[in-house]
Design a protein around this motif. Structure first.
Motif, PDB file in Angstrom:
ATOM      1  N   SER A  85       9.191   6.723   9.705  1.00  0.00           N
ATOM      2  CA  SER A  85       8.479   7.883  10.254  1.00  0.00           C
ATOM      3  C   SER A  85       7.437   8.390   9.260  1.00  0.00           C
ATOM      4  O   SER A  85       6.315   8.747   9.635  1.00  0.00           O
ATOM      5  CB  SER A  85       9.470   8.994  10.608  1.00  0.00           C
ATOM      6  N   GLU A  86       7.805   8.407   7.979  1.00  0.00           N
ATOM      7  CA  GLU A  86       6.839   8.821   6.958  1.00  0.00           C
ATOM      8  C   GLU A  86       5.673   7.849   6.870  1.00  0.00           C
ATOM      9  O   GLU A  86       4.513   8.256   6.707  1.00  0.00           O
ATOM     10  CB  GLU A  86       7.541   8.916   5.590  1.00  0.00           C
ATOM     11  N   ARG A 113      -2.345   8.162   7.589  1.00  0.00           N
ATOM     12  CA  ARG A 113      -3.571   7.855   8.337  1.00  0.00           C
ATOM     13  C   ARG A 113      -3.801   6.348   8.409  1.00  0.00           C
ATOM     14  O   ARG A 113      -4.170   5.810   9.452  1.00  0.00           O
ATOM     15  CB  ARG A 113      -4.769   8.537   7.677  1.00  0.00           C
ATOM     16  N   ALA A 114      -3.613   5.673   7.290  1.00  0.00           N
ATOM     17  CA  ALA A 114      -3.804   4.221   7.264  1.00  0.00           C
ATOM     18  C   ALA A 114      -2.440   3.553   7.165  1.00  0.00           C
ATOM     19  O   ALA A 114      -1.921   3.330   6.069  1.00  0.00           O
ATOM     20  CB  ALA A 114      -4.694   3.827   6.091  1.00  0.00           C
ATOM     21  N   ARG A 115      -1.836   3.269   8.294  1.00  0.00           N
ATOM     22  CA  ARG A 115      -0.507   2.664   8.255  1.00  0.00           C
ATOM     23  C   ARG A 115      -0.635   1.155   8.033  1.00  0.00           C
ATOM     24  O   ARG A 115      -1.587   0.512   8.493  1.00  0.00           O
ATOM     25  CB  ARG A 115       0.263   2.946   9.549  1.00  0.00           C
ATOM     26  N   PRO A 116       0.333   0.570   7.340  1.00  0.00           N
ATOM     27  CA  PRO A 116       0.304  -0.877   7.102  1.00  0.00           C
ATOM     28  C   PRO A 116       0.593  -1.654   8.376  1.00  0.00           C
ATOM     29  O   PRO A 116       1.270  -1.159   9.286  1.00  0.00           O
ATOM     30  CB  PRO A 116       1.404  -1.077   6.069  1.00  0.00           C
ATOM     31  N   GLY A 117       0.121  -2.880   8.410  1.00  0.00           N
ATOM     32  CA  GLY A 117       0.372  -3.721   9.581  1.00  0.00           C
ATOM     33  C   GLY A 117       1.739  -4.362   9.571  1.00  0.00           C
ATOM     34  O   GLY A 117       2.250  -4.764  10.621  1.00  0.00           O
ATOM     35  N   GLY A 137       0.797  -1.221   0.000  1.00  0.00           N
ATOM     36  CA  GLY A 137       0.000   0.000   0.000  1.00  0.00           C
ATOM     37  C   GLY A 137       0.824   1.262   0.000  1.00  0.00           C
ATOM     38  O   GLY A 137       0.360   2.315  -0.450  1.00  0.00           O
ATOM     39  N   VAL A 138       2.051   1.180   0.473  1.00  0.00           N
ATOM     40  CA  VAL A 138       2.914   2.356   0.526  1.00  0.00           C
ATOM     41  C   VAL A 138       4.362   1.920   0.307  1.00  0.00           C
ATOM     42  O   VAL A 138       4.820   0.913   0.860  1.00  0.00           O
ATOM     43  CB  VAL A 138       2.771   3.104   1.871  1.00  0.00           C
ATOM     44  N   VAL A 139       5.090   2.667  -0.531  1.00  0.00           N
ATOM     45  CA  VAL A 139       6.507   2.429  -0.797  1.00  0.00           C
ATOM     46  C   VAL A 139       7.233   3.753  -0.599  1.00  0.00           C
ATOM     47  O   VAL A 139       6.911   4.751  -1.253  1.00  0.00           O
ATOM     48  CB  VAL A 139       6.740   1.908  -2.226  1.00  0.00           C
ATOM     49  N   VAL A 140       8.195   3.781   0.316  1.00  0.00           N
ATOM     50  CA  VAL A 140       8.926   5.012   0.637  1.00  0.00           C
ATOM     51  C   VAL A 140      10.412   4.803   0.365  1.00  0.00           C
ATOM     52  O   VAL A 140      11.007   3.828   0.833  1.00  0.00           O
ATOM     53  CB  VAL A 140       8.715   5.412   2.115  1.00  0.00           C
TER      54      VAL A 140
END
Length: 336
Positions: A236-237, A242-246, A219-222
């Motif tokens: 930290s990012e 709001r919806a952080r991955p598990g 869901g998110v790649v930083v």
């Protein structure tokens, strides 16, 4: 006096020609009779003569130097590999000279320097980047080094035309993703490291592929630096969303350690609030709590293999590419 004694003085003391003294002292392949050899060596010892190592290298066609290039000797991944390579080289009596690359352009300069110094071998450790022009330049420099009689071994991607120890980064990350889904994790993020680093890219691609095969996605790649602080910043990012991955995968262990610190600094619990996994299984993980899920690479074996290949007297007709498989190690940091 030793540093001021010349080879001509040694030849005069031994009663031989300068050419004969040079062949003895500088290790020429031309054979000198035992009697003359003993006279030259005795004269050199009496006078305290110190041989010119560069002249020896010219006479033999190579020196006793083995070059070692690593991106960051402070990173446990590279320090373990470097120590193992040194342990493989040491019994041969060769001297290893290493360097840490603070800038990419230093790599090309180091290879050229080792060629000029007629180094016996060169071991290159680390990932290639998306800078294809630089990779071609380094590959050309290595080809010239090998053509001059040196041996070259790479630990990383097979991009430089040398014998290569190739970690299976993509396959290992793919296996890790599947194992995490099978553990019961449902949402995922990736701390992807630098977008220009091929090792990081391979691990991200493998992880995303592994998730897809289980019907999941990242869901998110930083992106961030390939360091502990880079992992802290990237996590930290992720936590600011709001919806952080598990479950979060960091593309190396030092980034994962930084990510775990960021989780704690937010007052969150590992793995109850956020699970974290890494890649490499560096030795310092034994002091990390909770214990870190990761992909284990046999780092010492990789260093020993590279060192042994570099010390072989004759190169084979074909380049060798030794593929090194990673092993998924599930630990407390992802346990549900």
């Amino acid at each position: 006096m030793g540093s001021q004694v010349t080879l001509a003085e040694v030849a005069e003391r031994a009663g031989v020609s300068l050419a004969t003294a040079s062949r003895v002292v500088n290790g020429s392949e031309r054979v000198v009779g035992a009697g003359l050899r003993e006279r030259v060596l005795a004269a050199a010892q009496e006078l305290g003569y110190t041989a010119n190592t560069f002249a020896q290298a010219i006479a033999r066609g190579r020196s006793d130097v083995v070059g070692l290039v690593v991106p960051d000797i402070q990173d446990p991944y590279f320090s373990v590999i470097a120590a193992a390579a040194m342990a493989a080289v040491e019994p041969t009596g060769e001297m290893m000279l290493g360097t840490t690359l603070r800038r990419q352009e230093q790599e090309l300069r180091y290879v050229s320097t080792m060629r000029a110094r007629r180094a016996r071998a060169l071991i290159m450790v680390g990932s290639r980047t998306t800078d294809n022009a630089h990779t071609r330049q380094v590959a050309q420099a290595i080809a010239e080094f090998v053509a001059g009689g040196g041996r070259a071994v790479v630990i990383g991607q097979d991009k430089l035309g040398a014998d290569t120890v190739l970690p299976q980064n993509r396959a290992g990350a793919k296996d890790l993703a599947a194992a995490l889904v099978d553990q019961g994790h449902k949402t995922f993020g990736v701390l992807a490291g630098p977008n220009t680093l091929l090792t990081a890219r391979d691990r991200v691609d493998g992880f995303v592929e592994g998730l897809a095969k289980r019907g999941k996605r990242a869901g998110v790649v930083v992106h961030s630096d390939f360091t502990r602080d880079g992992g802290y910043q990237a996590m930290s990012e992720v936590l600011d969303r709001r919806a952080r991955p598990g479950c979060v995968f960091a593309v190396n262990d030092v980034m994962a350690i930084g990510a775990m610190a960021a989780v704690r600094d937010r007052g969150l619990s590992l793995p109850d609030d956020v699970a974290v996994a890494g890649f490499d299984d560096i030795p310092t993980l034994r002091d990390v709590a909770p214990s870190l899920t990761t992909v284990r690479l046999p780092l010492e074996d990789m260093g020993r293999m590279a060192g042994a290949m570099a010390m072989e007297e004759q190169a084979g007709e074909r380049r060798r590419v030794i593929r090194v498989k990673g092993e998924v190690i599930l630990r407390d940091s992802t346990r549900l």
